[in-house]
Design a protein around this motif. Structure first.
Motif, PDB file in Angstrom:
ATOM      1  N   ALA A  33      67.393  51.045  12.411  1.00  0.00           N
ATOM      2  CA  ALA A  33      66.779  50.323  11.291  1.00  0.00           C
ATOM      3  C   ALA A  33      67.848  49.709  10.391  1.00  0.00           C
ATOM      4  N   ALA A  34      68.900  50.480  10.113  1.00  0.00           N
ATOM      5  CA  ALA A  34      69.966  49.971   9.239  1.00  0.00           C
ATOM      6  C   ALA A  34      70.701  48.797   9.879  1.00  0.00           C
ATOM      7  N   VAL A  35      70.994  48.893  11.158  1.00  0.00           N
ATOM      8  CA  VAL A  35      71.707  47.807  11.840  1.00  0.00           C
ATOM      9  C   VAL A  35      70.861  46.539  11.855  1.00  0.00           C
ATOM     10  N   VAL A  36      69.575  46.665  12.187  1.00  0.00           N
ATOM     11  CA  VAL A  36      68.690  45.491  12.226  1.00  0.00           C
ATOM     12  C   VAL A  36      68.575  44.857  10.844  1.00  0.00           C
ATOM     13  N   MET A  37      68.408  45.672   9.805  1.00  0.00           N
ATOM     14  CA  MET A  37      68.266  45.130   8.452  1.00  0.00           C
ATOM     15  C   MET A  37      69.548  44.462   7.983  1.00  0.00           C
ATOM     16  N   MET A  38      70.705  45.101   8.207  1.00  0.00           N
ATOM     17  CA  MET A  38      71.967  44.511   7.774  1.00  0.00           C
ATOM     18  C   MET A  38      72.244  43.201   8.497  1.00  0.00           C
ATOM     19  N   THR A  39      71.966  43.169   9.796  1.00  0.00           N
ATOM     20  CA  THR A  39      72.187  41.946  10.561  1.00  0.00           C
ATOM     21  C   THR A  39      71.265  40.831  10.076  1.00  0.00           C
ATOM     22  N   SER A  40      70.015  41.174   9.808  1.00  0.00           N
ATOM     23  CA  SER A  40      69.062  40.180   9.330  1.00  0.00           C
ATOM     24  C   SER A  40      69.473  39.629   7.969  1.00  0.00           C
ATOM     25  N   ILE A  41      69.894  40.518   7.080  1.00  0.00           N
ATOM     26  CA  ILE A  41      70.332  40.074   5.753  1.00  0.00           C
ATOM     27  C   ILE A  41      71.558  39.172   5.865  1.00  0.00           C
ATOM     28  N   GLY A  42      72.494  39.531   6.749  1.00  0.00           N
ATOM     29  CA  GLY A  42      73.681  38.712   6.934  1.00  0.00           C
ATOM     30  C   GLY A  42      73.361  37.332   7.473  1.00  0.00           C
ATOM     31  N   LEU A  43      72.473  37.257   8.467  1.00  0.00           N
ATOM     32  CA  LEU A  43      72.080  35.958   9.010  1.00  0.00           C
ATOM     33  C   LEU A  43      71.312  35.141   7.975  1.00  0.00           C
ATOM     34  N   GLY A  44      70.499  35.836   7.161  1.00  0.00           N
ATOM     35  CA  GLY A  44      69.799  35.136   6.080  1.00  0.00           C
ATOM     36  C   GLY A  44      70.772  34.547   5.081  1.00  0.00           C
ATOM     37  N   ALA A  45      71.838  35.301   4.784  1.00  0.00           N
ATOM     38  CA  ALA A  45      72.859  34.792   3.864  1.00  0.00           C
ATOM     39  C   ALA A  45      73.558  33.569   4.449  1.00  0.00           C
ATOM     40  N   GLN A  46      73.844  33.610   5.763  1.00  0.00           N
ATOM     41  CA  GLN A  46      74.469  32.456   6.407  1.00  0.00           C
ATOM     42  C   GLN A  46      73.571  31.228   6.317  1.00  0.00           C
ATOM     43  N   GLN A  47      72.281  31.410   6.556  1.00  0.00           N
ATOM     44  CA  GLN A  47      71.353  30.286   6.477  1.00  0.00           C
ATOM     45  C   GLN A  47      71.268  29.739   5.059  1.00  0.00           C
ATOM     46  N   ARG A  48      71.329  30.659   4.086  1.00  0.00           N
ATOM     47  CA  ARG A  48      71.239  30.215   2.688  1.00  0.00           C
ATOM     48  C   ARG A  48      72.486  29.429   2.289  1.00  0.00           C
ATOM     49  N   VAL A  49      73.650  29.913   2.702  1.00  0.00           N
ATOM     50  CA  VAL A  49      74.892  29.192   2.409  1.00  0.00           C
ATOM     51  C   VAL A  49      74.883  27.829   3.083  1.00  0.00           C
ATOM     52  N   THR A  50      74.424  27.805   4.346  1.00  0.00           N
ATOM     53  CA  THR A  50      74.380  26.545   5.088  1.00  0.00           C
ATOM     54  C   THR A  50      73.462  25.534   4.409  1.00  0.00           C
ATOM     55  N   SER A  51      72.274  25.982   4.000  1.00  0.00           N
ATOM     56  CA  SER A  51      71.328  25.067   3.354  1.00  0.00           C
ATOM     57  C   SER A  51      71.849  24.594   2.002  1.00  0.00           C
ATOM     58  N   THR A  52      72.544  25.482   1.290  1.00  0.00           N
ATOM     59  CA  THR A  52      73.092  25.106  -0.015  1.00  0.00           C
ATOM     60  C   THR A  52      74.139  24.020   0.118  1.00  0.00           C
ATOM     61  N   ILE A  53      75.077  24.218   1.043  1.00  0.00           N
ATOM     62  CA  ILE A  53      76.149  23.238   1.218  1.00  0.00           C
ATOM     63  C   ILE A  53      75.610  21.958   1.837  1.00  0.00           C
ATOM     64  N   ALA A  54      74.670  22.092   2.781  1.00  0.00           N
ATOM     65  CA  ALA A  54      74.065  20.903   3.380  1.00  0.00           C
ATOM     66  C   ALA A  54      73.309  20.085   2.346  1.00  0.00           C
ATOM     67  N   GLY A  55      72.774  20.762   1.311  1.00  0.00           N
ATOM     68  CA  GLY A  55      72.051  20.068   0.265  1.00  0.00           C
ATOM     69  C   GLY A  55      72.939  19.157  -0.564  1.00  0.00           C
TER      70      GLY A  55
END
Length: 413
Positions: A33-55
């Motif tokens: 559970a911890a590995v899945v949640m941490m990985t998901s949060i990390g990928l979400g952060a990457q998507q957020r950074v990408t969308s912010t800079i792309a904006g």
């Protein structure tokens, strides 16, 4: 013994002690559970950074002034980065004319202003720009039009507003052609920008007013922008392949225009959005890997728990093992049976942990307005690692059970 019988024996042994089996699998549940949640949060952060800079715009280079310097008597006091006033309109014009591969150059001055219109008021940021600003920042007009080069050069009092400003000042009414006072100066609304929503950092990108560069600089920003200085120059390259070359040529040209001698520091800064995106993604990826590695320690702890319980089970069931051997069970059958028990405990724990991890990641995404980025490989990898943990940490107890002497085992009380 047939494989089906071995699986039935293993499952029966697990069901016979439900509480112990649940506690044994708990470490694996938490780990997965911890590995899945941490990985998901990390990928979400990457998507957020990408969308912010792309904006900010694609293939974009941001040129900003260096730090302001003040002082005397043999010393200087450095201001914050970008606090200098070293960029001018002429710099933007030179970049547009002399740097190859540039499709848009947009000088900008900005400030904060109080708007008032038809009995409503709203405080927002206002930017003085040229017509190339839309191309540089990948913006578009929803209704109305953008002011042209002639209006920008003449400093006409016209503005293009974001959707948030339009809603706060006029609600559902059409703002085109209406008057809005910006710090007491009347401007006519000639266009409304297409909505871009919130940036990755929570900033409302629709809460903005765009006006002609000269009008905003002279009437709104005032003393904070002396003469023909600008606060930022956006340079858009034709494509991503030429981005680094355009950035280098822009820096070289500005050094020549500002008469910076070799070896001296630049009085400006250039930022390549692609490089910023790559560095940000690398940092987030490293952080995610670190979090996932720390969380994976729980899997090791869960594996140790499985080994301990399986060793206890071997001791408790010594007579049962001896009886099965006496009735014809081979050592390999005993080995496989106990290995299946360990793998089943770990696999069930991994499946429960996967469900908890996916649910937790989704809940966190909803609570924090965070992208729910659950990788497709999360399920197979989680269950695969769970199986591996059960196999590795169940190997020694299974070997111990298979090595028991049947005669000694039958004598054991």
């Amino acid at each position: 013994m047939r494989a089906v019988e071995l699986l039935r024996f293993a499952t029966g042994a697990i069901i016979a002690h439900p509480m112990r089996s649940a506690l044994t699998s708990l470490g694996v549940v938490i780990g997965v559970a911890a590995v899945v949640m941490m990985t998901s949060i990390g990928l979400g952060a990457q998507q957020r950074v990408t969308s912010t800079i792309a904006g900010l715009g694609s293939n974009l280079i941001i040129v900003s002034p260096g730090a302001a310097r003040a002082g005397g008597g043999g010393g200087f006091v450095m201001g914050a980065a970008g606090s200098g006033q070293t960029l001018r309109d002429s710099d933007a014009e030179a970049i547009a004319k002399q740097v190859e591969g540039v499709v848009a150059v947009a000088p900008v001055v900005r400030g904060q202003a109080q708007l008032a219109a038809d009995g409503a008021n709203w405080n927002t940021r206002i930017e003085g720009v040229t017509e190339d600003y839309l191309d540089a920042r990948d913006l578009s007009i929803a209704t109305g039009r953008m002011f042209d080069d002639r209006e920008a050069r003449q400093g006409r009092k016209v503005v293009v507003i974001g959707q948030t400003v339009a809603r706060e000042l006029w609600g559902d009414l059409d703002p085109l052609g209406r008057r809005v006072r910006v710090r007491g100066v009347p401007f006519e609304v000639i266009g409304v920008l297409t909505s871009k929503g919130q940036s990755g950092f929570g900033q409302d990108q629709d809460d903005i007013v765009l006006g002609p560069l000269e009008a905003v600089r002279s009437r709104i920003v005032g003393r904070r922008a002396r003469g023909d200085t600008v606060q930022t120059i956006y340079v858009k390259a034709a494509d991503g392949d030429s981005l680094d070359r355009v950035q280098e040529d822009t820096s070289t040209l500005l050094r020549e225009l500002h008469r910076i001698r070799p070896g001296d520091d630049d009085d400006f800064q250039t930022q390549n959005m692609a490089s910023i995106l790559q560095a940000s993604q690398a940092a987030v990826s490293t952080f995610t890997t670190l979090l996932a590695a720390v969380a994976a320690v729980s899997l090791v702890v869960g594996g140790v728990g499985i080994m301990n319980i399986m060793l206890v089970a071997v001791t408790e069931r010594t007579r049962e093992i001896g009886l099965r051997m006496a009735l014809g069970a081979r050592r390999s059958d005993i080995l496989v049976q106990f290995a299946l028990e360990a793998i089943t405990l770990s696999l069930v724990g991994g499946l429960i942990g996967l469900l908890i991890g996916v649910g937790g990641a989704t809940a966190i995404a909803r609570l924090g307005s965070w992208p729910a980025a659950i990788p497709a490989w999360a399920g197979p990898v989680a269950l695969g690692f769970s199986t591996l943990v059960g196999l590795v940490f169940g190997a020694y107890p299974s070997w111990r059970a298979a090595r028991l002497d049947p005669i000694e085992a039958l004598r054991r009380e």
